[in-house]
Design an enzyme around this catalytic site. Structure first.
Site, PDB file in Angstrom:
ATOM      1  N   ASP A   1       0.820  -1.216   0.000  1.00 51.42           N
ATOM      2  CA  ASP A   1       0.000   0.000   0.000  1.00 51.42           C
ATOM      3  C   ASP A   1       0.854   1.266   0.000  1.00 51.42           C
ATOM      4  O   ASP A   1       2.081   1.206   0.161  1.00 51.42           O
ATOM      5  CB  ASP A   1      -0.959  -0.001   1.207  1.00 51.42           C
TER       6      ASP A   1
ATOM      7  N   GLU B   1      -9.427  -1.442   5.453  1.00 50.16           N
ATOM      8  CA  GLU B   1     -10.027  -1.097   6.740  1.00 50.16           C
ATOM      9  C   GLU B   1     -11.304  -1.916   6.956  1.00 50.16           C
ATOM     10  O   GLU B   1     -11.823  -2.515   6.000  1.00 50.16           O
ATOM     11  CB  GLU B   1     -10.378   0.400   6.734  1.00 50.16           C
TER      12      GLU B   1
ATOM     13  N   ASN C   1      -7.130  -2.197  14.466  1.00 53.01           N
ATOM     14  CA  ASN C   1      -8.548  -2.401  14.153  1.00 53.01           C
ATOM     15  C   ASN C   1      -8.763  -3.581  13.196  1.00 53.01           C
ATOM     16  O   ASN C   1      -9.846  -3.755  12.656  1.00 53.01           O
ATOM     17  CB  ASN C   1      -9.147  -1.119  13.550  1.00 53.01           C
TER      18      ASN C   1
ATOM     19  N   HIS D   1      -7.088  -4.093  10.302  1.00 55.51           N
ATOM     20  CA  HIS D   1      -6.838  -3.865   8.872  1.00 55.51           C
ATOM     21  C   HIS D   1      -5.591  -4.613   8.404  1.00 55.51           C
ATOM     22  O   HIS D   1      -4.647  -4.824   9.166  1.00 55.51           O
ATOM     23  CB  HIS D   1      -6.805  -2.375   8.499  1.00 55.51           C
TER      24      HIS D   1
HETATM   25  C1  GLP Z   1      -0.126   0.339   8.554  1.00 51.03           C
HETATM   26  C2  GLP Z   1       0.119  -0.457   7.270  1.00 51.03           C
HETATM   27  C3  GLP Z   1      -0.120  -1.929   7.463  1.00 51.03           C
HETATM   28  C4  GLP Z   1       0.542  -2.377   8.750  1.00 51.03           C
HETATM   29  C5  GLP Z   1      -0.143  -1.701   9.919  1.00 51.03           C
HETATM   30  C6  GLP Z   1       0.444  -2.084  11.272  1.00 51.03           C
HETATM   31  O1  GLP Z   1      -1.342   0.947   8.588  1.00 51.03           O
HETATM   32  N1  GLP Z   1      -0.661   0.004   6.167  1.00 51.03           N
HETATM   33  O2  GLP Z   1       0.361  -2.633   6.350  1.00 51.03           O
HETATM   34  O3  GLP Z   1       0.440  -3.761   8.881  1.00 51.03           O
HETATM   35  O4  GLP Z   1      -0.070  -0.312   9.771  1.00 51.03           O
HETATM   36  O5  GLP Z   1       1.522  -1.265  11.605  1.00 51.03           O
HETATM   37  P1  GLP Z   1       2.538  -1.550  12.770  1.00 51.03           P
HETATM   38  O6  GLP Z   1       3.340  -2.723  12.326  1.00 51.03           O
HETATM   39  O7  GLP Z   1       3.356  -0.297  12.864  1.00 51.03           O
HETATM   40  O8  GLP Z   1       1.741  -1.821  13.974  1.00 51.03           O
END
Ligand code: GLP
Length: 230
Positions: A67, A142, A135, A137
């Protein structure tokens, strides 16, 4: 689903990198889907170390990132493009031409997403690395995202925007993301999760209803999911 429970983040990153290295040794021209966020940073550090020791070669590896914020300048310090080059691509011998990233500067975002889907169809993802949002995602799918969704422009949830507001002067409200259908079409998925903040989402991965209100739950049905948690 195969589950590996480890004692801490360091172990999670070590186990994950051993598995990724193993897959890279089995198939030199492997196609890897990469995630961003804090969770895979230890894994990427270990992959860089393995490369420096001559244990792995990225010269035939192809990549697709999950993404990117939209709109987002590629050179912005908070872009996922910069993240990937800073933490992995700029430190190993992956060929620039083999790196695929969603372009947060694309004027025609619809075409950008369709082209990305076509490129993935041509080079299907062998191994997708995934983290999960608090949440539930995955990528930026989302709550509310459908199982059949493909790469598209999405609205970020208020929760995600709020969590990001400390990093950005003005946190983005939209993103381009692979869809859940795109992610599920990967041959193997490694999901990494650490910390209490992810406990509720992980609970829904393990049991309860599979549904759009918690996108990570869709992974439960994947044929080749490895979940590493601490
Ligand atoms: C972001 C990314 C996701 C990732 C998530 C968790 O929003 N788009 O791909 O898995 O956050 O992030 P973190 O690993 O910092 O908790």
């Amino acid at each position: 689903m195969e589950i590996i429970k480890v004692k801490n983040y360091k172990e999670m990153s070590r186990v994950a990198s051993e598995i990724v290295v193993g897959e890279m040794l089995k198939k030199g021209d492997i196609v890897i889907g990469f995630a961003t966020g804090a969770t895979p940073l230890g894994l990427y550090r270990n992959l860089v170390k393995a490369y420096k020791k001559g244990e792995v070669d990225f010269s035939k590896v192809k990549s697709f990132n999950l993404d990117e914020y939209y709109p987002m300048k590629g050179g912005d310090k908070n872009s996922y493009r910069r993240y990937m080059f800073r933490n992995l691509f700029g430190r190993v011998n992956i060929k620039r031409g083999n790196v695929n990233l969603l372009d947060g500067e694309a004027r025609d975002f619809g075409k950008e997403c369709l082209d990305y889907e076509k490129a993935i169809k041509k080079s299907p993802i062998d191994l997708q690395i995934l983290g999960v949002g608090a949440n539930g995602h995955i990528g930026f799918n989302e709550p509310g995202s459908l199982k059949s969704s493909r790469t598209r422009l999405v609205d970020l949830s208020d929760d995600t925007v709020k969590r990001n507001s400390g990093i950005f002067w003005k946190a983005p409200r939209k993103a381009l993301t692979m869809g859940i259908g795109t992610i599920l079409s990967s041959k193997k998925i490694i999901l990494l999760a650490s910390g209490k903040a992810k406990a509720r989402a992980i609970g829904r991965l393990m049991k309860g209803k599979v549904g759009a209100d918690c996108p990570v739950s869709f992974l439960r049905k994947h044929k080749n999911l490895l979940f590493i948690s601490c």
